[in-house]
Design a protein around this motif. Structure first.
Motif, PDB file in Angstrom:
ATOM      1  N   LEU A 151      59.822   1.361  -8.855  1.00 24.24           N
ATOM      2  CA  LEU A 151      59.949  -0.103  -8.578  1.00 24.24           C
ATOM      3  C   LEU A 151      60.637  -0.297  -7.406  1.00 24.24           C
ATOM      4  CD1 LEU A 151      60.242  -2.891  -9.522  1.00 24.24           C
ATOM      5  CD2 LEU A 151      62.572  -2.184 -10.704  1.00 24.24           C
ATOM      6  N   ALA A 152      61.648   0.780  -6.910  1.00 19.22           N
ATOM      7  CA  ALA A 152      62.107   0.651  -5.600  1.00 19.22           C
ATOM      8  C   ALA A 152      61.314   0.527  -4.584  1.00 19.22           C
ATOM      9  CB  ALA A 152      63.208   1.664  -5.417  1.00 19.22           C
ATOM     10  N   VAL A 153      60.004   1.628  -4.695  1.00 20.22           N
ATOM     11  CA  VAL A 153      59.313   1.736  -3.427  1.00 20.22           C
ATOM     12  C   VAL A 153      58.469   0.454  -3.424  1.00 20.22           C
ATOM     13  CG1 VAL A 153      57.137   3.133  -2.815  1.00 20.22           C
ATOM     14  CG2 VAL A 153      59.144   4.281  -3.652  1.00 20.22           C
ATOM     15  N   GLY A 154      58.215   0.156  -4.770  1.00 23.59           N
ATOM     16  CA  GLY A 154      57.026  -1.078  -5.059  1.00 23.59           C
ATOM     17  C   GLY A 154      57.982  -2.300  -4.244  1.00 23.59           C
ATOM     18  N   ARG A 155      59.123  -2.348  -4.650  1.00 25.40           N
ATOM     19  CA  ARG A 155      59.927  -3.706  -4.107  1.00 25.40           C
ATOM     20  C   ARG A 155      59.771  -3.672  -2.616  1.00 25.40           C
ATOM     21  NH1 ARG A 155      66.303  -3.917  -5.241  1.00 25.40           N
ATOM     22  NH2 ARG A 155      65.995  -1.987  -3.807  1.00 25.40           N
ATOM     23  N   ALA A 156      60.040  -2.231  -2.058  1.00 26.95           N
ATOM     24  CA  ALA A 156      60.088  -2.202  -0.704  1.00 26.95           C
ATOM     25  C   ALA A 156      58.646  -2.652  -0.058  1.00 26.95           C
ATOM     26  CB  ALA A 156      60.339  -0.935  -0.223  1.00 26.95           C
ATOM     27  N   LEU A 157      57.504  -2.185  -0.634  1.00 29.39           N
ATOM     28  CA  LEU A 157      56.305  -2.632  -0.262  1.00 29.39           C
ATOM     29  C   LEU A 157      56.062  -4.149  -0.269  1.00 29.39           C
ATOM     30  CD1 LEU A 157      54.322   0.620  -1.829  1.00 29.39           C
ATOM     31  CD2 LEU A 157      54.696   0.054   0.398  1.00 29.39           C
ATOM     32  N   MET A 158      56.610  -4.747  -1.274  1.00 29.64           N
ATOM     33  CA  MET A 158      56.365  -6.228  -1.086  1.00 29.64           C
ATOM     34  C   MET A 158      56.666  -7.127   0.082  1.00 29.64           C
ATOM     35  SD  MET A 158      55.079  -7.000  -4.143  1.00 29.64           S
ATOM     36  CE  MET A 158      55.338  -8.772  -4.186  1.00 29.64           C
ATOM     37  N   SER A 159      57.391  -6.161   1.073  1.00 30.16           N
ATOM     38  CA  SER A 159      57.625  -6.897   2.199  1.00 30.16           C
ATOM     39  C   SER A 159      56.714  -6.658   3.162  1.00 30.16           C
ATOM     40  CB  SER A 159      59.155  -6.631   2.532  1.00 30.16           C
ATOM     41  OG  SER A 159      59.199  -5.197   3.264  1.00 30.16           O
ATOM     42  N   GLU A 160      55.687  -5.491   2.961  1.00 31.40           N
ATOM     43  CA  GLU A 160      54.812  -5.172   3.608  1.00 31.40           C
ATOM     44  C   GLU A 160      55.495  -4.498   4.973  1.00 31.40           C
ATOM     45  OE1 GLU A 160      50.267  -6.710   3.694  1.00 31.40           O
ATOM     46  OE2 GLU A 160      51.614  -5.287   2.388  1.00 31.40           O
ATOM     47  N   PRO A 161      56.154  -3.407   4.807  1.00 31.42           N
ATOM     48  CA  PRO A 161      57.152  -3.024   5.883  1.00 31.42           C
ATOM     49  C   PRO A 161      55.977  -2.334   7.051  1.00 31.42           C
ATOM     50  CG  PRO A 161      57.166  -1.450   4.019  1.00 31.42           C
ATOM     51  CD  PRO A 161      56.199  -2.617   3.483  1.00 31.42           C
ATOM     52  N   LYS A 162      56.621  -2.469   8.166  1.00 31.63           N
ATOM     53  CA  LYS A 162      55.830  -1.478   9.171  1.00 31.63           C
ATOM     54  C   LYS A 162      56.326   0.124   9.182  1.00 31.63           C
ATOM     55  CE  LYS A 162      54.213  -5.378  11.145  1.00 31.63           C
ATOM     56  NZ  LYS A 162      54.918  -6.318   9.969  1.00 31.63           N
ATOM     57  N   ILE A 163      57.372   0.169   8.811  1.00 34.47           N
ATOM     58  CA  ILE A 163      57.610   1.627   8.567  1.00 34.47           C
ATOM     59  C   ILE A 163      58.690   1.463   7.453  1.00 34.47           C
ATOM     60  CG2 ILE A 163      59.835   0.961  10.233  1.00 34.47           C
ATOM     61  CD1 ILE A 163      59.641   4.120  11.093  1.00 34.47           C
ATOM     62  N   LEU A 164      58.534   2.627   6.514  1.00 31.55           N
ATOM     63  CA  LEU A 164      59.397   2.697   5.290  1.00 31.55           C
ATOM     64  C   LEU A 164      60.177   3.840   5.517  1.00 31.55           C
ATOM     65  CD1 LEU A 164      59.580   1.741   2.147  1.00 31.55           C
ATOM     66  CD2 LEU A 164      57.865   3.223   1.660  1.00 31.55           C
ATOM     67  N   LEU A 165      61.502   3.657   5.108  1.00 31.38           N
ATOM     68  CA  LEU A 165      62.566   4.564   5.140  1.00 31.38           C
ATOM     69  C   LEU A 165      63.013   5.024   3.474  1.00 31.38           C
ATOM     70  CD1 LEU A 165      62.674   3.498   7.925  1.00 31.38           C
ATOM     71  CD2 LEU A 165      65.078   3.529   8.026  1.00 31.38           C
ATOM     72  N   LEU A 166      62.733   6.339   3.213  1.00 29.98           N
ATOM     73  CA  LEU A 166      63.125   6.607   1.984  1.00 29.98           C
ATOM     74  C   LEU A 166      64.337   7.819   1.822  1.00 29.98           C
ATOM     75  CD1 LEU A 166      59.620   6.759   1.771  1.00 29.98           C
ATOM     76  CD2 LEU A 166      60.303   5.945  -0.448  1.00 29.98           C
ATOM     77  N   ASP A 167      65.450   7.425   1.134  1.00 31.30           N
ATOM     78  CA  ASP A 167      66.582   8.317   0.991  1.00 31.30           C
ATOM     79  C   ASP A 167      66.320   9.036  -0.237  1.00 31.30           C
ATOM     80  OD1 ASP A 167      68.772   9.524   1.449  1.00 31.30           O
ATOM     81  OD2 ASP A 167      69.988   7.723   1.787  1.00 31.30           O
ATOM     82  N   GLU A 168      65.977  10.130  -0.228  1.00 27.67           N
ATOM     83  CA  GLU A 168      65.993  11.083  -1.404  1.00 27.67           C
ATOM     84  C   GLU A 168      65.343  10.370  -2.638  1.00 27.67           C
ATOM     85  OE1 GLU A 168      68.108  14.120  -2.323  1.00 27.67           O
ATOM     86  OE2 GLU A 168      69.761  13.974  -0.946  1.00 27.67           O
ATOM     87  N   PRO A 169      64.151  10.019  -2.455  1.00 27.61           N
ATOM     88  CA  PRO A 169      63.700   9.545  -3.543  1.00 27.61           C
ATOM     89  C   PRO A 169      63.034  10.391  -4.831  1.00 27.61           C
ATOM     90  CG  PRO A 169      61.556  10.090  -1.882  1.00 27.61           C
ATOM     91  CD  PRO A 169      63.170  10.233  -1.533  1.00 27.61           C
ATOM     92  N   SER A 170      63.474  11.673  -4.593  1.00 28.00           N
ATOM     93  CA  SER A 170      63.425  12.630  -5.646  1.00 28.00           C
ATOM     94  C   SER A 170      64.419  13.134  -6.528  1.00 28.00           C
ATOM     95  CB  SER A 170      62.817  14.054  -5.201  1.00 28.00           C
ATOM     96  OG  SER A 170      63.890  14.579  -4.322  1.00 28.00           O
TER      97      SER A 170
END
Lengths: 241, 290
Positions: A151-170
């Motif tokens: 959901l967190a990644v999906g929510r970020a993608l909803m803004s159609e980012p140009k660059i995506l930063l992910l802080d320890e998704p695992s």
């Protein structure tokens, strides 16, 4: 040479440092991301990886410079950074737990007002993470850890980012779920999305990343080429110095 | 006796609805920022005073004067946020400092009103000047219907705003996790200003609705703010619906205390309820929001 290489840089971080009160949490850091690149930021717990991400977004007071495609990213204005297309999935995911999955996704597209474009992104995110589709009316807090990360990644993608930063998704997820999420990130990267992936568990991301920065006690200790890392021992050498 | 009790319960519900509206104002700002805004009473007082001024000084009809007053008070809420809260916020002041600053703002507004309008109490005409309705032998005056009706509309409107509009959802997101909201591109500080505007508007509505049954003056704000504050605690701080229920409970308890124990016990009843909840159920009727 240098002119063309700066031109293809989507993100450039120069002398970025951050402090909480009088405690310096991040010593001046330089790093860059080329268009379409997936880079990893590795380092042990407490090395300043999250601080670096928060500093890039301007969530914490910083010194130094962050440029996005040659334009200055405003400091202390995370919403403005997001508007430029720099989107962070923060440590701990930062989902809005009491709100529904659908509402979380809707807020990811807060800056978008075009309804048709919204529907397109919504479909795209739900087809990338079909499990969210079954949970749209549930509260985000009721999801499993893996689903919350999706959901967190999906929510970020909803803004159609140009660059995506992910802080320890695992963080806190089962190996199988981690693999699923990393595979999706690889897919997004192949579609052209630039990504900075922060991880403590280096082996997870070295397969995906083109380059990796190693962070140690608040500063960059090394920039490494994952293809040259042959064994865990060699990586441990970087961690331990 | 039964009639008297029933009648006073009715009037308690009316006053309680007002406390509830003020309590909701506390919740809206608290949820958006974590600040307990002690200038809430100033908004209530300004609502009544400005409506009175609009009618007497400008000759406006009541509805226009009321709407104008609500708009001005909402703007003054934004001004409070910009002038008093924001500079402290940006400097990273502690919550305690900001809360104290709102209390200071309350005093400043109160004294400025005293200088501008004098210390004479004023009142507003009742909204519908007809004899009370008789229902099952009880007298229900029209101002009671206005209070209960307007409160219900305001609460339904607020619920709709927070559940169905993008801005409302964004405000909720800010109250859940401010940083995560900012990362979505939500302008957090504008949401904070909006929370102050909403909350001030609610206070003004409460002040306008109650004035015809009582009076208003420069110093009515603090007692109302205290009652609204108690209503919010009783309801579970940060829970708008809880604050409204708490307000009704408080209003009815006060009304019954006046009937059975005498008018002097009005505040005793209010504080007793507060203490009771703090001892027995400190998270309030609905459980506090944070």
């Amino acid at each position: 040479m240098s002119a063309s290489s700066t031109h293809s840089r989507i993100l450039e971080v120069e002398g970025l440092s951050a402090s909480y009160g009088h405690v310096e949490a991040l010593r001046p850091v330089n790093l860059h991301v080329e268009e379409g690149e997936l880079i990893a930021v590795l380092g042990p717990n407490g090395a300043g990886k999250s601080t670096l991400m928060n500093a890039i977004m301007g969530l914490v007071p910083t010194q130094g410079r962050v440029t996005f495609r040659g334009r200055d990213v405003p400091r202390r204005a995370p919403a403005a950074a997001a508007a430029l297309g720099i989107v962070l999935v923060p440590e701990g995911r930062g989902i809005f737990a009491p709100m529904t999955v659908a509402e979380n996704l809707e807020l990811g597209a807060y800056l978008l007002s075009d309804k048709r474009e919204y529907a397109r992104r919504y479909e795209r995110v739900l087809s990338l993470f079909p499990r969210l589709k079954e949970r749209l009316t549930q509260t985000a807090g009721s999801l499993s850890g893996g689903e919350q990360q999706m959901l967190a990644v999906g929510r970020a993608l909803m803004s159609e980012p140009k660059i995506l930063l992910l802080d320890e998704p695992s963080l806190g997820l089962a190996p199988r779920v981690i693999e699923e999420i990393l595979q999706k990130l690889g897919e997004l990267n192949r579609q052209g999305l630039s990504i900075i992936l922060v991880e403590q568990k280096a082996p997870l991301v070295l397969k995906l990343a083109r380059r990796a920065y190693l962070l140690s006690v608040g500063s960059i200790a090394a920039e490494i080429d994952p293809r040259t890392i042959k064994s865990h021992d060699e990586l441990a050498h970087y961690y331990l110095g | 006796m039964f009639d008297l009790v029933a009648q006073s319960i009715l009037s308690g519900i009316g006053v309680g609805a007002i406390y509830g509206l003020i309590g909701i104002g506390f919740c809206v700002i608290y949820n958006a920022s974590g600040i307990v805004n002690f200038a809430q009473g100033a908004f209530v007082m300004l609502g009544g005073m400005l409506t009175h001024a609009g009618m007497t000084k400008l000759g406006l009809p009541l509805p226009l004067a009321a709407i104008g007053a609500i708009a001005i008070v909402a703007l003054s809420g934004v001004a409070l946020e910009r002038i008093v809260v924001r500079p402290l916020w940006n400097r990273g002041s502690t919550m305690f400092v900001m809360i104290l600053a709102t209390l200071a703002a309350q005093i400043v507004v109160e004294r400025l009103t005293l200088i501008a309008a004098g210390d004479q109490p004023r009142t507003l005409p009742v909204f519908t000047d007809l004899p009370p309705l008789r229902v099952f032998g009880f007298a229900i005056n029209f101002q009671f219907l206005w209070i209960v009706g307007c409160s219900a509309i305001v609460i339904a409107g607020l619920a709709l705003f927070f559940s169905s509009t993008k801005t409302g959802k964004a405000m909720r997101a800010c109250s859940i996790n401010r940083d995560a909201a900012a990362l979505q591109g939500i302008p957090v500080s504008r949401m904070l200003a909006l929370a102050f505007a909403l909350s001030a508007g609610l206070g003004a509505v409460a002040g306008i609705l109650i004035t015809p049954t009582q009076y208003t003056a420069f110093n009515v704000g603090v007692p109302f703010a205290i009652s609204g504050f108690i209503a919010a605690i009783v309801g579970g701080f940060g829970r708008p619906l809880g604050a409204f229920m708490g307000g009704i409970l408080l209003g009815v308890a006060q009304a019954l205390a006046i009937v059975f124990l005498g008018a002097a016990f009005k505040n005793v009843a209010a504080l007793s309820i507060l203490l009771l909840f703090l001892f027995v159920r400190p998270t309030g009727l609905l459980g506090s929001a944070k």
